[in-house]
Design an enzyme around this catalytic site. Sequence first.
Site: not given
Length: 251
Positions: A19, A31, A104-105, A120, A128, A152, A154, A193
Site C-alpha cells: 500500500a 488498514r 488492487i489499484d 490480491h 459474474c 450479470c 445471465c 509492512s
Amino acid sequence: MTLEKLIEESKYVTAFTGAGISTESGIPDFRSTGTGLYESGKFSGYSPQQILSRRFFSINKEIFFLFYKERLHNLLNKKPNRSHCALVKLEEIGKLKAIITQNIDNLHQTAGSKNVLDLHGNGSKSHCISCQEKYNYEQFSEMLEKSSVPRCVCGGIVRPSTVLFDESLNDDIYDLSVEFIKESDLIISIGSSLSVMPAAGLLDYRNKETCKLVIINNTPTMFDKDATLVINENCGDVLENLIAALWKYHT
Ligand code: ZN
C-alpha cells in the site's frame, strides 16, 4: 552498499509492493485509520476487514457493494506516481523481471509495467459468480450506480475480481510469484509492512545464499534483520533518486 550499486550488480530483480507505494497517488492504506470511509457510520461500525470478506459478502451484499462503490470511486482517476514510473524504467532496462503487488489499484499496469502479478486480484476487474463473464471497470461502475447489487446479463451477481480477506490467493498467481522469488538475485520490497500472510511468506522462498533483500518502507518490518539494505524513507524520493543515478549508465 547503495541501492544503485545493488541494482547494478544484479541480473534478476523482483519488486514486491504494498500500500505504501500508492499513498503518494492519494490512495489511503485502508488498514490505517483516518480513511473516513467507515467512520461516517454508513457502514454500521463494520471495519473494512469485516466488510471485505467472503462471509460478509454472502450475508450482507448491499453494505458490501456500498462500501466497494466508495472504494472504487476512490480509486477512479488516480494516477501512478514516481515510484510506479521508476519500476517501469527498471523493467525497460531489463533489470526488473516482475512486480508482485499486494495492491488492487492497477497503478503498476496504468504506469506501463508489463509483468505484474496481482496477488490480491485487481480492482479494475470484475466477474459474474454464475457464468464467469468478465466486466471491466466502467461496466462495473455503471452497474453499481444502477443497482445496489450488480447483476450479470445471465442474472448472476457480479463481484470484484479481488481476493477478499477470508479467501485464499489465486494458486496460479501465487505459484508464479514463488518462481520469480526463487530466481531473483535481488528483491526490493517497497511500501509493504510485510506483515500480511500468506503474501509476506513469499519472501521466505528466496535463495538466502544468493538473493539480496532491500526494504524500502516508512516503518520497520520483521524482515529488516535479514535485509542487505533497509531504507526507512519515502519510497518516491528513494526511487526517483535511484532512476536519476542509474540513468547515467543506461542512456
Ligand atoms: Zn453471468
